[in-house]
Design a protein around this motif. Structure first.
Motif, PDB file in Angstrom:
ATOM      1  N   GLY A  29      10.705   7.605 -13.263  1.00  0.00           N
ATOM      2  CA  GLY A  29      11.800   8.396 -11.750  1.00  0.00           C
ATOM      3  C   GLY A  29      11.846   7.379 -10.831  1.00  0.00           C
ATOM      4  N   ILE A  30      11.882   6.158 -11.096  1.00  0.00           N
ATOM      5  CA  ILE A  30      11.837   5.027 -10.063  1.00  0.00           C
ATOM      6  C   ILE A  30      12.784   4.173  -9.837  1.00  0.00           C
ATOM      7  N   ASN A  31      13.967   4.031  -9.138  1.00  0.00           N
ATOM      8  CA  ASN A  31      15.274   3.635  -8.409  1.00  0.00           C
ATOM      9  C   ASN A  31      14.710   2.111  -8.334  1.00  0.00           C
TER      10      ASN A  31
ATOM     11  N   ALA B   5      13.017  12.329 -13.557  1.00  0.00           N
ATOM     12  CA  ALA B   5      11.488  12.475 -13.995  1.00  0.00           C
ATOM     13  C   ALA B   5      11.861  13.639 -12.774  1.00  0.00           C
ATOM     14  N   PRO B   6      12.982  13.377 -11.653  1.00  0.00           N
ATOM     15  CA  PRO B   6      12.082  14.393 -10.498  1.00  0.00           C
ATOM     16  C   PRO B   6      12.586  15.845 -10.789  1.00  0.00           C
TER      17      PRO B   6
ATOM     18  N   ARG C  34       0.807  -1.485   0.266  1.00  0.00           N
ATOM     19  CA  ARG C  34      -0.133   0.473   0.429  1.00  0.00           C
ATOM     20  C   ARG C  34       0.803   1.301   0.012  1.00  0.00           C
ATOM     21  N   SER C  35       2.269   0.818   0.193  1.00  0.00           N
ATOM     22  CA  SER C  35       2.296   2.110   0.103  1.00  0.00           C
ATOM     23  C   SER C  35       3.274   2.694  -1.090  1.00  0.00           C
ATOM     24  N   LYS C  36       4.622   3.727  -1.381  1.00  0.00           N
ATOM     25  CA  LYS C  36       4.985   3.203  -2.819  1.00  0.00           C
ATOM     26  C   LYS C  36       6.008   2.820  -2.947  1.00  0.00           C
TER      27      LYS C  36
ATOM     28  N   TYR D  34      14.822  -0.034  -4.378  1.00  0.00           N
ATOM     29  CA  TYR D  34      13.259  -0.466  -3.963  1.00  0.00           C
ATOM     30  C   TYR D  34      13.346  -2.484  -4.309  1.00  0.00           C
TER      31      TYR D  34
ATOM     32  N   PHE E 151       1.993  -0.006 -17.278  1.00  0.00           N
ATOM     33  CA  PHE E 151       2.148  -1.428 -16.240  1.00  0.00           C
ATOM     34  C   PHE E 151       1.676  -1.854 -16.000  1.00  0.00           C
TER      35      PHE E 151
ATOM     36  N   ILE F 293       1.970   6.368 -10.529  1.00  0.00           N
ATOM     37  CA  ILE F 293       2.834   6.435  -9.740  1.00  0.00           C
ATOM     38  C   ILE F 293       3.667   7.751 -10.820  1.00  0.00           C
TER      39      ILE F 293
ATOM     40  N   VAL G 187       1.039   8.522  -0.908  1.00  0.00           N
ATOM     41  CA  VAL G 187       0.173   7.723  -1.843  1.00  0.00           C
ATOM     42  C   VAL G 187      -0.359   7.905  -2.228  1.00  0.00           C
TER      43      VAL G 187
ATOM     44  N   THR H 281       5.494  -3.095  -8.359  1.00  0.00           N
ATOM     45  CA  THR H 281       4.489  -3.270  -9.395  1.00  0.00           C
ATOM     46  C   THR H 281       5.472  -2.434 -10.653  1.00  0.00           C
ATOM     47  N   ALA H 282       5.233  -1.024 -10.962  1.00  0.00           N
ATOM     48  CA  ALA H 282       5.825  -1.049 -11.980  1.00  0.00           C
ATOM     49  C   ALA H 282       7.275  -1.779 -12.675  1.00  0.00           C
TER      50      ALA H 282
ATOM     51  N   MET I 123       3.978   9.737  -7.542  1.00  0.00           N
ATOM     52  CA  MET I 123       4.740   9.426  -7.217  1.00  0.00           C
ATOM     53  C   MET I 123       5.684  10.015  -6.982  1.00  0.00           C
ATOM     54  N   PHE I 124       7.015   9.143  -8.172  1.00  0.00           N
ATOM     55  CA  PHE I 124       8.304   9.438  -8.789  1.00  0.00           C
ATOM     56  C   PHE I 124       8.658  10.453  -9.613  1.00  0.00           C
TER      57      PHE I 124
ATOM     58  N   TYR J 162       3.906   0.567  -4.714  1.00  0.00           N
ATOM     59  CA  TYR J 162       3.752   0.818  -6.336  1.00  0.00           C
ATOM     60  C   TYR J 162       4.945   1.086  -7.626  1.00  0.00           C
ATOM     61  N   ALA J 163       6.113   0.752  -6.762  1.00  0.00           N
ATOM     62  CA  ALA J 163       7.243   1.024  -7.318  1.00  0.00           C
ATOM     63  C   ALA J 163       7.847  -0.227  -8.279  1.00  0.00           C
TER      64      ALA J 163
ATOM     65  N   ALA K 109      19.004   7.211 -15.383  1.00  0.00           N
ATOM     66  CA  ALA K 109      17.141   7.917 -16.322  1.00  0.00           C
ATOM     67  C   ALA K 109      15.829   8.344 -15.372  1.00  0.00           C
ATOM     68  N   TYR K 110      16.439   7.272 -13.547  1.00  0.00           N
ATOM     69  CA  TYR K 110      15.362   8.034 -12.677  1.00  0.00           C
ATOM     70  C   TYR K 110      15.846   9.185 -11.748  1.00  0.00           C
TER      71      TYR K 110
END
Ligand SMILES: Nc1ncnc2c1ncn2[C@@H]1O[C@H](COP(=O)(O)OP(=O)(O)O)[C@@H](O)[C@H]1O
Ligand SMILES: [Mg+2]
Lengths: 333, 262
Positions: free
Chosen positions: A212-214, B76-77, A191-193, A218, B90, B101, B114, A199-200, B104-105, A196-197, B72-73
């Motif tokens: 933007g996901i590291n 985005a920010p 349920r937290s970031k 994660y 996704f 998503i 969230v 899942t992506a 969020m990022f 989501y991260a 890359a990551y």
């Protein structure tokens, strides 16, 4: 129209199951050992599932965490029991060592996972497990192949009564706690970031990075969490409860296979799955060992294969589909 | 100061020069089009800007910062959002989760929870008109819906610069006109710069951007006002092949119909 998911409802059936198991074990005479065994499988399934469910990596070397957790506790007790003033603190030290060793191994596996995928990752993790075992035996560290036997030292340090209580109740009780903690963390992550991260990342890692996901961060969080929980089970259910450790006993892939079977029976990537799977697996193993000692695997293996082929989503996967659209839906995850 | 500045970008794949010494500047709030035939290096240029590839030569300066080698990551920010030529939802996640998503990022990463992100997502889902599909798995959307969802996801990142890779491919003329209007609208409302890249739907380019860069075989051919650029003999030749095939060129270039997906 806009619906926000009720946050932690799916934990209710999980915690209820653990509570009922605990009460049965505590109040029904002669049931504690069986209930403790069930909790052991549920806890391991739940911990392994965090790794697999969230990252998609199938870790065949998962038993390494359990084994290192056992060794952490063993080393803590073996080397610290001489300091009387530490008292029960040696268990704490053992637990911290267990977490430390598990962290090292989780970071190593994360490092590999960031480079290898699928079957290569699985094989590399089995390799680490076997490598560690032969290293301990070959280099004769931590007692080498003779292992560590420290039950006597534990009794000397804490007294027979305390040790009896620790090994016959608290060790098993903490497995319950770890199982519940694993379920909570799994739910909280989902349920937290982090959820989501991941899942992506699971769906499309390159796209996730551009969003933007590291990804490495994660994945590593999930690996560490899963490793810590497994090591916690090892430290308590084996390290503290048994009072000895042999490398040939703990670095055994068979236990990883049991984790996987538990999770697949119950439903991979689900929250309730490891509980249901742990109960089915633990109960049938116990029962078959009673009615057909020696033959349990012969009967067990085909039954498991049939169940997994017939219901690839596991029992909870089926249940989820059945309950879709009903009011019970929000309790099952 | 330019928001994005590309200096002599070169990207090779083995012996193939996919992007050849391309320089480009785009200001805050500006909308420019990039056109060029299939294989001319447009997507690769986007990949260099968003950090999927590191160029062999040249620099990418974004918002005054050299990001040429930034992963890359981390881009985005800073305010770089993009969509993909072939949509990359996704798939197992719902439309709402996908767009959340982004929130969020993206640039708000440190500020939003969230729940905030889900709220932001709802806003952009409404904006692109996908409210009927909010809770649908994004993998089950039609290709055009997936494109819209990617735009919502990129906008939810609250970027300063939005890179749109073939936003209009596969659409019919009416949808293309709607999309052109929509892109201009979000540029105004969101106050962001947009680079919209189009393979050969000239109808879209003409209506969309005042300025266009034309690419051919990895190199920048022209960077000028849209009408000038499209009237440039070099550009005509690129689309035409040979000048004698004038008629064929017309039907190609001004074709209102479908773009091609790769
Ligand atoms: N990952 C890659 N590996 C090798 N060649 C590539 C790769 N990506 C693109 N190319 C090549 O680079 C050239 C430019 O491609 P691309 O940037 O996709 O063009 P456009 O988007 O303008 O159609 C093409 O010749 C393509 O085949
Ligand atoms: Mg392209």
């Amino acid at each position: 129209m806009k619906k926000t998911l009720p946050k932690y409802y799916p934990l209710i059936p999980v915690f209820a199951a653990y509570l009922i198991m605990f009460l049965i074990g505590f109040f029904v005479p002669g049931m504690w050992q069986m209930v403790a065994l069930l909790a052991f499988y549920c806890a391991l399934g739940q911990s392994w599932n965090i790794f697999m469910g969230m990252t998609g990596y199938v870790d065949f070397g998962y038993v390494t965490f359990i084994a290192l957790g056992t060794y952490g506790m063993s080393l803590g007790i073996t080397y610290c029991s001489q300091y009387e003033w530490l008292g029960i603190g040696i268990i704490v030290i053992g637990f911290i060592l267990a977490m430390f060793l598990a962290s090292l191994s989780a970071l190593l596996e994360a490092f590999i996972a960031l480079r290898l995928r699928g079957a290569y990752f699985a094989i590399a993790c089995i390799g680490i497990n076997e490598g560690l075992r032969y290293f301990i035996e070959g280099a004769k560290i931590w007692g080498g192949s003779e292992g560590l036997i420290y039950f006597g030292a534990l009794v000397q340090a804490l007294g027979r009564d305390t040790v009896n209580q620790l090994t016959s109740f608290w060790a098993d009780f903490s497995v319950f706690i770890i199982a519940a903690l694993a379920a909570f963390l799994n739910m909280h992550y989902m349920r937290s970031k982090i959820g989501y991260a991941l899942t992506a990342v699971r769906e499309d890692e390159d796209a996730a990075k551009v969003m933007g996901i590291n990804a490495n961060k994660y994945k590593t969080i999930a690996f560490l969490t899963s490793g810590w929980l497994g090591a916690g089970v090892g430290a308590m259910a084996w390290g503290l409860k048994l009072g000895y450790v042999y490398p040939g006993d703990v670095f055994v892939i068979h236990y990883t296979v049991e984790c996987i079977v538990v999770v697949l029976l119950g439903g991979a990537g689900t929250l309730l799955g490891p509980v249901v799977g742990g109960l089915i697996y633990g109960l049938s193993k116990y029962w078959l060992a009673v009615i057909m000692p020696g033959f349990q695997l012969l009967i067990f293996a085909p039954i498991i294969i049939i169940i997994i082929v017939a219901a690839p989503e596991g029992v909870v996967g089926l249940l989820k589909r059945r309950l879709k659209g009903t009011r019970l839906e929000m309790f099952i995850e | 100061m330019a928001l994005l500045k590309l200096e002599n970008i070169t990207k090779r794949f083995g012996g193939l020069v996919a992007v050849d010494k391309v320089s480009l500047e785009i200001n805050e709030g500006e909308l420019i089009g990039i056109v060029g035939p299939n294989g001319s290096g447009k997507t690769t240029l986007f990949n260099v800007i968003s950090g999927v590839y590191t160029p062999e030569e040249g620099k990418v300066i974004f918002d005054g910062k050299d990001i040429t080698r930034l992963p890359a990551y981390k881009r985005a920010p800073l305010g770089l959002g993009r969509t993909f030529q072939i949509p990359r939802p996704f798939s197992s996640a719902s439309v709402r989760e996908n767009v959340a998503i982004g929130a969020m990022f993206g640039t708000l990463a440190d500020k939003v929870t969230v729940d905030d992100s889900l709220e932001i997502a709802d806003r952009y889902i409404d904006l692109v008109g996908l409210e009927a599909h909010r809770d649908k798995a994004s993998g089950d959307l039609t290709p055009v819906e997936k494109k819209l969802m990617e735009i919502a996801r990129a906008l939810a990142m609250r970027p300063k610069l939005l890179l749109m890779d073939e936003a209009m491919a596969g659409m019919n003329p009416k949808d293309i006109d709607d999309m052109v209007k929509f892109i201009k609208r979000i540029k105004e409302e969101e106050k962001i710069a947009i680079i919209s890249m189009v393979e050969h739907i000239m109808r879209a380019v003409v209506g969309l951007a005042e300025r266009v860069m034309v690419m051919n075989q990895g190199a920048k051919l022209v960077d000028a006002k849209t009408e000038e650029a499209l009237a440039d003999p070099r550009v005509i030749e690129v689309y035409l092949g040979q000048p004698t095939e004038q008629s064929k060129w017309r039907s190609e270039v001004w074709k209102e119909g479908k773009g091609e997906d790769e």
